[in-house]
Design a protein around this motif. Structure first.
Motif, PDB file in Angstrom:
ATOM      1  N   ASN A   1       0.806  -1.212   0.000  1.00 25.31           N
ATOM      2  CA  ASN A   1       0.000   0.000   0.000  1.00 25.31           C
ATOM      3  C   ASN A   1       0.842   1.267   0.000  1.00 25.31           C
ATOM      4  O   ASN A   1       0.420   2.281  -0.524  1.00 25.31           O
ATOM      5  N   CYS A   2       2.004   1.238   0.638  1.00 25.99           N
ATOM      6  CA  CYS A   2       2.811   2.445   0.825  1.00 25.99           C
ATOM      7  C   CYS A   2       3.950   2.515  -0.175  1.00 25.99           C
ATOM      8  O   CYS A   2       5.127   2.493   0.176  1.00 25.99           O
ATOM      9  N   ARG A   3       3.606   2.635  -1.448  1.00 27.81           N
ATOM     10  CA  ARG A   3       4.631   2.750  -2.495  1.00 27.81           C
ATOM     11  C   ARG A   3       5.224   4.153  -2.505  1.00 27.81           C
ATOM     12  O   ARG A   3       6.424   4.341  -2.505  1.00 27.81           O
TER      13      ARG A   3
ATOM     14  N   PRO B   1       4.986   8.456  -0.981  1.00 23.82           N
ATOM     15  CA  PRO B   1       4.602   9.200   0.233  1.00 23.82           C
ATOM     16  C   PRO B   1       3.129   9.613   0.276  1.00 23.82           C
ATOM     17  O   PRO B   1       2.546   9.693   1.350  1.00 23.82           O
TER      18      PRO B   1
ATOM     19  N   ASN C   1       0.556   7.914  -0.829  1.00 26.68           N
ATOM     20  CA  ASN C   1      -0.353   6.775  -0.679  1.00 26.68           C
ATOM     21  C   ASN C   1      -0.825   6.683   0.774  1.00 26.68           C
ATOM     22  O   ASN C   1      -0.231   7.253   1.684  1.00 26.68           O
ATOM     23  N   ARG C   2      -1.892   5.911   0.967  1.00 26.94           N
ATOM     24  CA  ARG C   2      -2.415   5.693   2.327  1.00 26.94           C
ATOM     25  C   ARG C   2      -2.307   4.222   2.667  1.00 26.94           C
ATOM     26  O   ARG C   2      -2.483   3.361   1.811  1.00 26.94           O
ATOM     27  N   ASP C   3      -2.020   3.938   3.938  1.00 21.74           N
ATOM     28  CA  ASP C   3      -1.921   2.545   4.375  1.00 21.74           C
ATOM     29  C   ASP C   3      -3.320   1.969   4.570  1.00 21.74           C
ATOM     30  O   ASP C   3      -4.325   2.641   4.325  1.00 21.74           O
TER      31      ASP C   3
ATOM     32  N   CYS D   1       1.123   7.629   4.100  1.00 23.18           N
ATOM     33  CA  CYS D   1       2.351   6.837   4.256  1.00 23.18           C
ATOM     34  C   CYS D   1       3.564   7.703   4.580  1.00 23.18           C
ATOM     35  O   CYS D   1       4.364   7.354   5.431  1.00 23.18           O
TER      36      CYS D   1
ATOM     37  N   ARG E   1       7.164   6.525   5.693  1.00 23.75           N
ATOM     38  CA  ARG E   1       7.100   5.061   5.778  1.00 23.75           C
ATOM     39  C   ARG E   1       6.996   4.425   4.387  1.00 23.75           C
ATOM     40  O   ARG E   1       7.002   3.217   4.247  1.00 23.75           O
ATOM     41  N   SER E   2       6.879   5.238   3.348  1.00 19.55           N
ATOM     42  CA  SER E   2       6.715   4.707   1.993  1.00 19.55           C
ATOM     43  C   SER E   2       8.003   4.064   1.493  1.00 19.55           C
ATOM     44  O   SER E   2       9.104   4.379   1.957  1.00 19.55           O
TER      45      SER E   2
END
Length: 195
Positions: free
Chosen positions: A146-148, A150, A152-154, A160, A163-164
């Motif tokens: 899900n976190c490809r 920054p 994106n959302r988990d 993200c 954590r991306s």
């Protein structure tokens, strides 16, 4: 009167890697002008490309099944390769690479000639921006989490951010922004029939 140096012949009949590329969006120096010996194809899902030729080395990127990569050198069961989009150079286990792309079930059955596509007169060539969008979408389809990027959302719906995969060193190096796509990747897309 100076004469231009003769052009160096490519060693492969058709290669995605005619020119050395740089990885400027990661802040890395330009790749040395090393010729690609031949094209190889990734076998397996999320195959790791490592910084050194051993199984405990840092992972620089992960590649999807069937991706074409360029061979630079070999060492004791490992192949040094160049990634076709990001131009990162690293090592992959030789058993995870193949000289031929895997055939689909359709190709294994009787080979039938494909009907020629009809060209529509006046069909416009895709702009660089449209090609960049297509390449980013292709890269996104190869990523399973899900976190490809920054933005994106988990799974819990949180942004993200750091954590991306894009923000973390090592591991997957996704294409998230237009600046991540090299000029060579755009030219290669066009040369392979993309409009």
């Amino acid at each position: 009167m100076q004469t231009a140096p003769p052009a160096q012949p490519l060693t492969a009949s058709r290669s995605l890697f005619a020119e050395p590329t740089t990885n400027g969006y990661r802040g890395e120096p330009a790749a040395r002008a090393r010729l690609i010996k031949r094209s190889l194809y990734v076998r397996g899902k999320d195959v790791p490309m490592r910084a050194e030729p051993h199984a405990k080395a840092k992972i620089l990127n992960r590649m999807p099944n069937g991706m074409e990569v360029g061979e630079l050198s070999r060492r004791e069961g490992w192949v040094e390769i160049r990634h076709p989009i990001s131009a990162i150079e690293g090592w992959v286990s030789a058993r995870r690479l193949s000289e031929m792309p895997r055939q689909t079930d359709e190709a294994k059955t009787e080979e039938q000639p494909k009907p020629k596509r009809k060209e529509t007169p006046g069909l416009e060539v895709l702009s660089d921006a449209a090609i960049i969008a297509k390449l980013i979408a292709l890269d996104a389809s190869a990523y399973s989490g899900n976190c490809r990027c920054p933005e994106n959302r988990d799974r819990a719906g949180r942004l993200c951010g750091k954590r991306s995969a894009y923000s973390k060193p090592g591991g997957w190096a996704p294409l998230c922004y237009p600046g991540d796509v090299s000029r060579e990747a755009i030219a290669r897309f066009r040369s392979e029939g993309g409009r």
